[in-house]
Design a protein around this motif. Sequence first.
Motif, PDB file in Angstrom:
ATOM      1  N   LEU A 209       0.825  -1.219   0.000  1.00  0.00           N
ATOM      2  CA  LEU A 209       0.000   0.000   0.000  1.00  0.00           C
ATOM      3  C   LEU A 209       0.857   1.265   0.000  1.00  0.00           C
ATOM      4  O   LEU A 209       0.324   2.371   0.023  1.00  0.00           O
ATOM      5  N   LYS A 210       2.197   1.096   0.007  1.00  0.00           N
ATOM      6  CA  LYS A 210       3.135   2.235   0.103  1.00  0.00           C
ATOM      7  C   LYS A 210       2.706   3.142   1.262  1.00  0.00           C
ATOM      8  O   LYS A 210       2.509   4.350   1.116  1.00  0.00           O
ATOM      9  N   ALA A 211       2.525   2.523   2.420  1.00  0.00           N
ATOM     10  CA  ALA A 211       2.034   3.235   3.604  1.00  0.00           C
ATOM     11  C   ALA A 211       3.000   4.331   4.034  1.00  0.00           C
ATOM     12  O   ALA A 211       4.212   4.240   3.808  1.00  0.00           O
ATOM     13  N   GLU A 212       2.451   5.346   4.653  1.00  0.00           N
ATOM     14  CA  GLU A 212       3.272   6.409   5.236  1.00  0.00           C
ATOM     15  C   GLU A 212       4.090   5.847   6.400  1.00  0.00           C
ATOM     16  O   GLU A 212       5.270   6.160   6.547  1.00  0.00           O
ATOM     17  N   LYS A 213       3.443   5.008   7.218  1.00  0.00           N
ATOM     18  CA  LYS A 213       4.115   4.476   8.392  1.00  0.00           C
ATOM     19  C   LYS A 213       3.700   3.033   8.665  1.00  0.00           C
ATOM     20  O   LYS A 213       2.562   2.647   8.415  1.00  0.00           O
ATOM     21  N   LEU A 214       4.649   2.275   9.198  1.00  0.00           N
ATOM     22  CA  LEU A 214       4.386   0.971   9.789  1.00  0.00           C
ATOM     23  C   LEU A 214       4.750   1.100  11.262  1.00  0.00           C
ATOM     24  O   LEU A 214       5.872   1.504  11.593  1.00  0.00           O
ATOM     25  N   ILE A 215       3.797   0.794  12.145  1.00  0.00           N
ATOM     26  CA  ILE A 215       4.041   0.900  13.589  1.00  0.00           C
ATOM     27  C   ILE A 215       3.947  -0.488  14.200  1.00  0.00           C
ATOM     28  O   ILE A 215       2.927  -1.174  14.061  1.00  0.00           O
ATOM     29  N   LEU A 216       5.035  -0.939  14.843  1.00  0.00           N
ATOM     30  CA  LEU A 216       5.074  -2.259  15.475  1.00  0.00           C
ATOM     31  C   LEU A 216       5.070  -2.087  16.991  1.00  0.00           C
ATOM     32  O   LEU A 216       6.000  -1.511  17.565  1.00  0.00           O
ATOM     33  N   LEU A 217       4.003  -2.564  17.645  1.00  0.00           N
ATOM     34  CA  LEU A 217       3.941  -2.509  19.109  1.00  0.00           C
ATOM     35  C   LEU A 217       4.722  -3.679  19.697  1.00  0.00           C
ATOM     36  O   LEU A 217       4.579  -4.817  19.238  1.00  0.00           O
ATOM     37  N   THR A 218       5.542  -3.396  20.709  1.00  0.00           N
ATOM     38  CA  THR A 218       6.374  -4.440  21.329  1.00  0.00           C
ATOM     39  C   THR A 218       6.234  -4.357  22.842  1.00  0.00           C
ATOM     40  O   THR A 218       5.575  -3.468  23.375  1.00  0.00           O
ATOM     41  N   ASN A 219       6.913  -5.287  23.523  1.00  0.00           N
ATOM     42  CA  ASN A 219       6.951  -5.256  24.987  1.00  0.00           C
ATOM     43  C   ASN A 219       8.251  -4.648  25.504  1.00  0.00           C
ATOM     44  O   ASN A 219       8.680  -4.920  26.617  1.00  0.00           O
ATOM     45  N   THR A 220       8.901  -3.838  24.680  1.00  0.00           N
ATOM     46  CA  THR A 220      10.108  -3.128  25.113  1.00  0.00           C
ATOM     47  C   THR A 220       9.944  -1.653  24.738  1.00  0.00           C
ATOM     48  O   THR A 220       9.023  -1.295  24.000  1.00  0.00           O
ATOM     49  N   ALA A 221      10.857  -0.834  25.231  1.00  0.00           N
ATOM     50  CA  ALA A 221      10.776   0.604  24.956  1.00  0.00           C
ATOM     51  C   ALA A 221      11.073   0.925  23.492  1.00  0.00           C
ATOM     52  O   ALA A 221      10.787   2.021  23.016  1.00  0.00           O
ATOM     53  N   GLY A 222      11.640  -0.039  22.760  1.00  0.00           N
ATOM     54  CA  GLY A 222      12.058   0.168  21.371  1.00  0.00           C
ATOM     55  C   GLY A 222      13.373  -0.564  21.175  1.00  0.00           C
ATOM     56  O   GLY A 222      13.629  -1.576  21.827  1.00  0.00           O
TER      57      GLY A 222
END
Length: 298
Positions: A209-222
Amino acid sequence: MTIQHKSAHQIASVLTEALPYIRRFKNKIIVVKFGGNAMIDDDLKHSFARDIVLMKLVGLNPIVVHGGGPQIGNLLKKIGKETGFIDGMRVTDSETMDVVEMVLGGLVNKEIVHLINQHGGKAVGLTGKDGNFIRAKKIQLKKSSVDNEASEIIDLGHVGEVTSIDTAVLDMLADSDFIPVIAPIGVGENGESYNINADLVAGKIAEELKAEKLILLTNTAGILDKQGELLTGLSLSDIDDLIADGTISEGMIPKTRCATDALQGGVTSVHIIDGRVNHAVLLELFTDQGVGTLLINH
């Protein structure tokens, strides 16, 4: 300044800080992978649903892809079905795949749809089998033998990888008031079902989709450095260096590889954020500071 004035001033500051981001991302596609603690803790589940609804209301086009490993494990345990893991992937025979479909495509998907609708959104639940929009094939896992002779092919059963995404259904929903909520189940050439890693599905959808952003939620601060401090901004070359020197290791490697693939595939930026923080998605999207690691293609 009175307490009420202070509070009003803080609210005004938040809104004015958010405004340029809302303008910049209007009508843009944001793919969010929902998983980890955020899927288990009630407060976090509701805060996530409100974030997604607000994104849609201010003109963004969120698409949610979710996992559900712990929920699958719980149901398998209840019915007395044992499964093993190889390289972090669940060995999935036909009976286990039935449970995976029931949990991901049914229980988990419908709960997320309900939460978003409860908070004023219009969510629609999908699996990759709807309209056959996620095509998949069996993963071929090769293990080298001890004496370095021919590699052994490990059969993981119904564990798949994405071969193609047909974006027609998603395009139609994104252009409407609806919010797609996608379970990571793909369909093979002969109609067989495949369980696919949710990060990979989210990444492939974002690429297509040529997205503006992909956001991955995790169990760490990053992504953290060797001292445990958060790395807030990284480029593709930074990621290669951090994997090479062991800073990025174990479970974070597939997540960052998913991020780099998405960036190379045309996604503008990827965020690996702390899903344990209330309203993590809004904080990352609409504030200067954010709550995770931003990865860009430089």
